[in-house]
Design a protein around this motif. Structure first.
Motif, mmCIF file in Angstrom:
data_model
loop_
_atom_site.group_PDB
_atom_site.id
_atom_site.type_symbol
_atom_site.label_atom_id
_atom_site.label_comp_id
_atom_site.label_asym_id
_atom_site.label_seq_id
_atom_site.Cartn_x
_atom_site.Cartn_y
_atom_site.Cartn_z
ATOM 1 N N LEU A 106 0.791 -1.080 0.014
ATOM 2 C CA LEU A 106 -0.430 0.138 0.266
ATOM 3 C C LEU A 106 0.942 1.308 0.013
ATOM 4 O O LEU A 106 1.515 1.300 1.082
ATOM 5 N N ALA A 107 0.342 2.069 -0.962
ATOM 6 C CA ALA A 107 1.550 3.391 -1.088
ATOM 7 C C ALA A 107 0.810 4.282 -1.328
ATOM 8 O O ALA A 107 -0.835 4.798 -2.079
ATOM 9 N N TRP A 108 0.711 5.469 0.550
ATOM 10 C CA TRP A 108 -0.120 6.937 0.189
ATOM 11 C C TRP A 108 0.531 7.934 0.208
ATOM 12 O O TRP A 108 0.334 9.003 0.365
ATOM 13 N N GLU A 109 2.193 7.278 0.468
ATOM 14 C CA GLU A 109 2.881 8.503 0.374
ATOM 15 C C GLU A 109 4.844 8.027 -0.099
ATOM 16 O O GLU A 109 4.372 7.075 -0.403
ATOM 17 N N SER A 110 5.450 8.736 0.262
ATOM 18 C CA SER A 110 7.098 8.689 0.006
ATOM 19 C C SER A 110 7.132 7.228 0.162
ATOM 20 O O SER A 110 7.861 6.489 -0.824
ATOM 21 N N PHE A 111 6.841 7.337 1.569
ATOM 22 C CA PHE A 111 7.901 5.854 2.262
ATOM 23 C C PHE A 111 7.311 4.981 1.688
ATOM 24 O O PHE A 111 7.618 3.902 1.650
ATOM 25 N N TRP A 115 8.656 1.096 0.199
ATOM 26 C CA TRP A 115 8.954 -0.254 0.371
ATOM 27 C C TRP A 115 7.953 -0.937 -1.416
ATOM 28 O O TRP A 115 8.559 -2.458 -1.608
ATOM 29 N N VAL A 116 7.166 -0.168 -2.128
ATOM 30 C CA VAL A 116 7.359 -0.924 -3.155
ATOM 31 C C VAL A 116 8.891 -1.049 -3.375
ATOM 32 O O VAL A 116 8.427 -1.904 -5.021
ATOM 33 N N THR A 152 1.993 1.404 5.844
ATOM 34 C CA THR A 152 2.652 2.847 6.824
ATOM 35 C C THR A 152 1.483 3.089 7.199
ATOM 36 O O THR A 152 0.371 3.683 7.254
ATOM 37 N N TRP A 153 1.439 2.707 9.050
ATOM 38 C CA TRP A 153 0.484 3.127 9.896
ATOM 39 C C TRP A 153 0.257 4.861 10.082
ATOM 40 O O TRP A 153 -1.134 5.225 10.205
ATOM 41 N N ASN A 154 1.617 5.869 9.688
ATOM 42 C CA ASN A 154 1.028 6.819 9.766
ATOM 43 C C ASN A 154 1.889 8.312 8.671
ATOM 44 O O ASN A 154 3.708 8.139 8.821
ATOM 45 N N GLY A 155 2.087 8.278 7.730
ATOM 46 C CA GLY A 155 2.290 8.488 7.047
ATOM 47 C C GLY A 155 2.545 9.882 6.758
ATOM 48 O O GLY A 155 2.361 11.137 6.660
ATOM 49 N N THR A 156 4.249 10.182 7.329
ATOM 50 C CA THR A 156 4.667 11.257 7.961
ATOM 51 C C THR A 156 5.244 12.713 7.389
ATOM 52 O O THR A 156 4.567 13.567 7.328
ATOM 53 N N THR A 157 5.500 12.279 5.462
ATOM 54 C CA THR A 157 5.242 13.064 4.397
ATOM 55 C C THR A 157 3.474 13.353 4.179
ATOM 56 O O THR A 157 3.897 13.833 2.616
ATOM 57 N N SER A 158 2.562 12.699 4.255
ATOM 58 C CA SER A 158 1.059 12.548 3.290
ATOM 59 C C SER A 158 0.014 13.236 5.139
ATOM 60 O O SER A 158 -0.537 13.751 4.489
ATOM 61 N N TYR A 349 7.626 17.763 3.156
ATOM 62 C CA TYR A 349 8.834 16.989 2.670
ATOM 63 C C TYR A 349 8.809 17.215 1.205
ATOM 64 O O TYR A 349 8.219 17.508 0.561
ATOM 65 N N ARG A 350 10.105 16.938 0.514
ATOM 66 C CA ARG A 350 10.206 17.135 -0.754
ATOM 67 C C ARG A 350 9.315 16.315 -1.891
ATOM 68 O O ARG A 350 9.006 17.657 -3.267
ATOM 69 N N ASP A 351 8.639 15.567 -1.758
ATOM 70 C CA ASP A 351 7.929 15.101 -2.435
ATOM 71 C C ASP A 351 6.775 15.248 -2.491
ATOM 72 O O ASP A 351 5.667 14.903 -3.616
ATOM 73 N N ALA A 352 6.571 15.826 -1.555
ATOM 74 C CA ALA A 352 4.642 16.069 -1.384
ATOM 75 C C ALA A 352 4.384 17.542 -1.739
ATOM 76 O O ALA A 352 4.870 17.948 -1.918
ATOM 77 N N PRO A 353 3.396 17.482 -1.978
ATOM 78 C CA PRO A 353 2.592 19.273 -2.490
ATOM 79 C C PRO A 353 3.079 19.469 -1.417
ATOM 80 O O PRO A 353 3.547 19.670 -0.155
ATOM 81 N N ALA A 354 3.812 20.893 -2.206
ATOM 82 C CA ALA A 354 3.742 22.481 -1.632
ATOM 83 C C ALA A 354 2.728 22.758 -0.066
ATOM 84 O O ALA A 354 1.904 23.040 -0.381
#
Length: 387
Positions: A106-111, A115-116, A152-158, A349-354
């Motif tokens: 499952l992927a909804w943020e950079s970390f 893993w993918v 990811t239980w808690n998406g730090t970057t999203s 985070y650098r890969d997240a929306p501004a």
């Protein structure tokens, strides 16, 4: 102080607020140290001693015992201190246990995306990938639990988290792998639903980086001892010897040399946590900080939450949208706040929306979150005027 709207923020120059956060540390990792922290308070007699000495082993075991006590972790689960922070711990779990059955990532943020990438490019397996945009979750009820599931239980970057463990079935066939680095000590985690959990001291505890914590439930231990992956394992990933779990890893006998300074720093944080009521006290502080930031956002029409759904909104790494912002505006805001000593490391985070990212974990004081609001007004007006 009068709150600014988008319209008047660009046309008015506002005075700097009179009060600054006493501890303006809002980084999402390494995070703010616990209140009262001072390097002189660490047990100096441990420094310079071998981690394999009687004293060194005792301190490592003490750190493990404190984590177990504070997390109310059942005896069925093992706790190991491993190299490489949360990343090292999660990759250790992937390299040693994946490949026994199909995998869903499952992927909804950079970390999660990381893993993918590991699964596809490094381990050469073909996972089913379930994605969602930043700020959102996929439909968790559609996950096939005959597979091993990475998430990811808690998406730090999203700023997005899973709301609870209800979507993980008790009779699952696959293993649940939870990258819980910004969640452990901030939420009441359902350990019966988690087969593998990883985190780092540098998040909610405000410890130092470089060391990860690997928590294994009984089903994960069974996988380790009954399955041998097809790929070679680096020495620092090896948890099994002659078909049996290397139990010493979970009793303070680390695979490689740990920083005893980092261990003592973590013990300080764990003892502080115990003094304020353990995990319940930590959770209460995170909840209060998140509520204070929610109030700031609600009072400003130019601020919003990247995670719109309250049920899946992080209470630690809170990601904010800024009306009309691009990367340059966010950089200008963060730079202005840092120059004034009002807030450090608040750019997203650098890969997240501004946008902005404000850490609301337990080591932050609620009064400092409250004092941040007027400074965000000032930084926004200043950056917009200069644009």
């Amino acid at each position: 102080m009068t709150e600014l709207t988008v319209a008047d923020a660009t046309s008015a120059s506002i005075a700097k607020p009179a009060t600054k956060p006493a501890r303006p540390y809002f980084s999402s990792g390494p995070c703010a140290k616990p209140p009262g922290w001072d390097a002189s308070k660490l047990a100096a007699e441990v420094l310079g001693r071998s981690h394999r000495s009687k004293l060194g082993k005792a301190r490592l075991q003490y750190a493990i015992d404190l984590m177990r006590e504070l997390l109310k972790l059942p005896d069925t689960h093992r706790i190991g201190i491993v190299p490489g922070s949360d990343t090292g711990a999660f990759e250790m779990a992937m390299w040693t246990m994946l490949g026994a059955r199909e995998v869903t990532a499952l992927a909804w943020e950079s970390f999660g995306e990381g893993w993918v990438t590991d699964a596809v490019k490094q381990l050469k397996i073909e996972p089913t990938v379930v994605r969602a945009d930043y700020g959102q979750l996929p439909d968790l009820n559609q996950i096939d639990w005959s597979n091993d599931v990475l998430f990811t239980w808690n998406g730090t970057t999203s700023g997005v988290r899973v709301p609870n463990g209800d979507w993980i079935p008790a009779d699952r066939e696959g293993l649940s792998f939870a990258d819980a680095t910004s969640a452990v000590f901030a939420y009441d985690l359902p350990w019966d639903k988690i087969d593998v959990a990883t985190f780092s001291w540098q998040k909610v505890l405000g410890g130092e980086g470089g060391h990860g914590v690997l928590i294994l439930g009984p089903r994960a231990v069974e996988r380790l001892t009954e399955y041998t992956p097809a790929w070679p394992l680096p020495k620092v990933f090896r948890l099994v010897s002659k078909g049996a779990l290397t139990e010493g890893v979970f009793k303070g006998e680390t695979i490689n040399t740990p920083s005893m300074l980092a261990v003592e720093d973590a013990i300080f944080a764990l003892e502080w946590a115990k003094s304020i009521g353990g995990a319940d006290g930590l959770i209460a502080r995170s909840d209060a900080n998140a509520a204070a930031l929610d109030k700031i956002v609600a009072e400003r029409d130019w601020l919003g939450h990247l995670a719109a759904d309250l049920a899946s909104r992080s209470k630690t790494s809170v990601c904010l949208t800024v009306e009309g912002a691009d990367e340059a505006l966010i950089k200008a805001m963060a730079s202005a706040l840092e120059k004034e000593g009002a807030a450090f490391d608040v750019a997203g985070y650098r890969d997240a929306p501004a946008g902005l990212r404000i850490w609301c974990g337990a080591t932050v004081d609620t009064a400092d979150i409250e004092a941040l609001g007027p400074w965000l007004d000032w930084a926004y007006a200043t950056a917009k005027a200069a644009a």
